[in-house]
Enzyme design. Structure first.
Site, short mmCIF file in Angstrom:
data_model
loop_
_atom_site.label_atom_id
_atom_site.label_comp_id
_atom_site.label_asym_id
_atom_site.label_seq_id
_atom_site.Cartn_x
_atom_site.Cartn_y
_atom_site.Cartn_z
N ASP A 182 -0.44 -4.43 -3.71
CA ASP A 182 -1.43 -3.36 -3.89
C ASP A 182 -0.82 -1.98 -3.69
O ASP A 182 -1.42 -1.09 -3.07
CB ASP A 182 -2.59 -3.55 -2.91
CG ASP A 182 -3.22 -4.93 -2.98
OD1 ASP A 182 -3.22 -5.52 -4.08
OD2 ASP A 182 -3.69 -5.42 -1.94
N ASP A 189 0.81 -1.22 0.00
CA ASP A 189 0.00 0.00 0.00
C ASP A 189 0.85 1.27 0.00
O ASP A 189 0.54 2.23 0.71
CB ASP A 189 -0.94 0.02 1.21
CG ASP A 189 -1.99 -1.08 1.16
OD1 ASP A 189 -1.92 -1.91 0.23
OD2 ASP A 189 -2.85 -1.11 2.05
#
Length: 659
Positions: free
Chosen positions: A509, A482
């Site tokens: 991600d 992230d």
């Protein structure tokens, strides 16, 4: 986001913050303008020739900082200007537009520890004077026009005393990049033993008495006067009476008022016991270019005289300015062009807040920006590693974060919080909730070491944005899971983010969120977590189904140290199971490494990637082989999925157009 257990083989610590970027992508150099040596010939005029820090005598004996460290305010009326200028506490006072002072010729009293600065080139004080009372210290006045207090028929200023700026027994004052014109007595009066003064890059026009220094028999004043333009003036260009040290260099005197006066029409005058040094100035159409009393000293070197007549006195040894401070001396031949272009108010000058010179931390500078700010404020961050979180709230739009190093890796904002200690948002090193924020020449990092600990919540954001019209240029984002979240305040609100010439790294991600986001001409590094089959996911978009434009990665390069066929291009993120969050990702005209899987899109939390809007277009490289599981955009659709289409919105936003 849902946590995915992830470990990197190499437990790189904080040292990777700087080292990772080196060698991967050459940074765009956004450093300060170079300063040519005088021996190199006439100076170029293509780039600004100033800094935002005082020089000359104003830089000595502790320096002049003005309102640095104080709150920043923007004023548009006389009452606000007068209130903040006279306050006891430090202020940076931004003057936006013209302020007409009443009654005509009245004073605006300026107290100590103030910066008064025009916004762009719009700040004006009309019919009024800035007045520094005895004992005032540490004042910066920049980028203003002060004009039109002239009383018809009072050419000599004998009945009114309506100066542009007047100071008595003040110290540490920097007067820079102002325009003074058509006032009632003097344009700038520096009186009664004022000390440590620098007057630079100003325009003195359409007036009789331009710049007077003295009004005392003491010999105390130290003053630097450089790169000013005196044009259409008659006398006091300057008149320096009983100055301990008066250093004049690279000034331009032109088009002197010609009224036949044989005595009180002159250029520079060293009066009383003044010690004056003049260097590399340019006199064009001036009577008595420089003169000295018998009791004074005047040293002149390197100046150019054109269409001049009268006195050019030079005697005594005066002093050596370089024994006091260093300075750049431009060739005299270059002075007219330099001064014409770079004197007076400049659009590029506004409220630039320097970290750490003015404010100790980036957050302190952000906090100083006024709520509802409408004109860009630059926070110039000096090279260094700033281990602290930064939050730009929605109430503070129009901020530019600018690293001032030669490379983006020179200026690093870093912290090490994982989601386990504050949630995903709380982990972010930098959060931008405001609109119209730009960051350049910086590195943002979350150096939480996921390989060193076992936590349920290893997401660790380097950056989270929720504002609209956010620009990142020549920036780096370092992290693992992230790394970069571009989001919006709520699902149905569209925010736009433009990332250009930058570097992003991560494993899981690490580019995610629902904002419309364009990543152009950048390097994206997919980090290996040591798996032979699945090392992570580059994107995790959560685009609102009503928004046709989610993520666009274009004209970029994805690189990886992961094994071949072990990395996904992305998966669809539905926060909280939200069915209206339907990822849209287009990767086009981008080089893909062998690490990318042949089936590069995958499911997430029970949602199929096939229901998302995942496509590629004209990618190349060893990881770009087209397979049945790689939807390709048609040529017709690609024409409607350009950088402009993604960012245009209803306001025709085009941040890419300036390149």
């Amino acid at each position: 986001m849902t946590h995915l257990h992830s470990k990197r083989l190499s437990g790189l610590g904080p040292g990777r913050v700087l080292a990772t970027v080196v060698g991967l992508l050459a940074a765009l150099v956004l450093g300060a303008s170079g300063e040519a040596d005088a021996s190199a010939g006439p100076s170029p005029v293509a780039a600004p020739r100033w800094t935002d820090q005082p020089h000359g005598f104003a830089s000595l004996a502790g320096g002049t900082t003005g309102g640095a460290g104080g709150k920043v305010v923007t004023v548009t009326d006389q009452a606000s200007l007068a209130r903040y200028a006279a306050a006891e506490e430090p202020y940076v006072i931004r003057v936006s537009g013209a302020i007409a002072v009443e009654p005509f010729g009245s004073d605006i009293v300026v107290a100590s520890d103030k910066t008064i600065i025009g916004v762009g080139d719009t700040g004006e004080i009309v019919h009024g004077e800035l007045h520094l009372n005895p004992g005032t210290s540490n004042v910066i006045i920049r980028n203003l026009t002060i004009r039109d207090s002239y009383v018809e028929g009072d050419w000599d200023g004998k009945t009114t005393d309506f100066d542009a700026i007047q100071m008595d027994t003040a110290d540490h004052v920097w007067i820079d990049h102002n325009r003074f014109t058509h006032m009632g007595d003097g344009l700038l009066d520096i009186r009664k033993d004022s000390r440590y003064i620098t007057v630079s890059h100003n325009r003195f026009t359409n007036h009789n008495k331009a710049l007077g220094i003295g009004w005392t028999t003491n010999v105390l004043t130290e003053i630097t006067i450089d790169h000013n333009w005196f044009t259409g003036t008659k006398q006091r260009n300057p008149s320096a009476d009983n100055c301990a040290y008066a250093h004049l260099y690279n000034n331009y005197l032109s088009a002197q008022v010609a009224d036949g006066d044989p005595t009180w029409t002159y250029g520079n005058w060293s009066r009383g016991k003044t010690r004056m040094v003049i260097e590399n100035s340019y006199y064009d159409g001036v009577q008595h270019p420089y003169q000295a009393d018998a009791t004074a000293e005047l040293v002149q070197r390197g100046s150019i005289l054109r269409n001049t007549a009268g006195r050019t006195d030079a005697w005594g040894t005066a002093f050596d300015p370089r024994e006091f401070y260093d300075y750049r001396l431009d060739p005299a031949a270059a002075v007219p062009a330099l001064v014409k272009r770079f004197s007076g108010p400049q659009q590029q000058i506004g409220a630039t807040l320097h970290v750490p010179a003015d404010y100790p931390t980036v957050q302190a500078a952000v906090d100083a920006v006024p709520d509802g700010n409408t004109v860009p404020v630059t926070i110039a961050v000096a090279p260094g590693t700033y281990r602290a979180k930064v939050f730009i709230p929605a109430t503070k739009p129009n901020i530019v974060l600018q690293g001032t190093g030669q490379d983006r890796s020179d200026t690093v904002i870093v912290y090490d919080t994982p989601a386990a200690y504050g949630g995903s948002t709380g982990s972010a090193t930098v959060r931008i909730a405001a609109n119209d924020v730009t960051a350049r020449n910086l590195t943002f990092s979350n150096d939480f070491d996921e390989a060193a600990v076992e936590l349920n919540g290893e997401q660790a954001l380097a950056m989270k944005t929720t504002g609209d019209r956010i620009v990142f240029e020549d920036t780096a984002f370092l992290g693992n899971q992230d790394t970069l979240m571009t989001d919006s305040p709520k699902l149905t609100t569209v925010s736009r983010v433009y990332v250009r010439d930058s570097y992003i790294e991560g494993d899981v991600d690490f580019v995610y969120g629902r904002a419309t986001t364009v990543i152009e001409r950048s390097v994206i590094k997919a980090l290996s977590r040591g798996s032979a089959t699945n090392n992570g996911y580059i994107t995790a978009a959560s685009t609102w189904t009503g928004n046709p434009y989610g993520f666009l990665i274009t004209d970029s390069r994805i690189v990886s140290d992961a094994p071949a066929g072990s990395f996904h291009l992305g998966r669809p993120w539905h926060p909280g199971g939200e069915p209206e969050a339907v990822a849209q990702v287009l990767i086009r005209d981008t080089k893909l490494p062998a690490a990318i899987k042949a089936s590069p899109w995958t499911d997430m939390s029970g949602f199929s990637w096939r229901d998302a809007r995942f496509t590629e277009y004209r990618n190349y490289g060893p990881g770009a082989e087209v397979t049945v599981d790689r939807p390709q955009m048609s040529d017709a659709d690609a024409r409607a999925h350009t950088v402009a289409d993604y960012l245009r919105g209803s306001d025709d936003w085009a941040p890419y157009a300036r390149h």
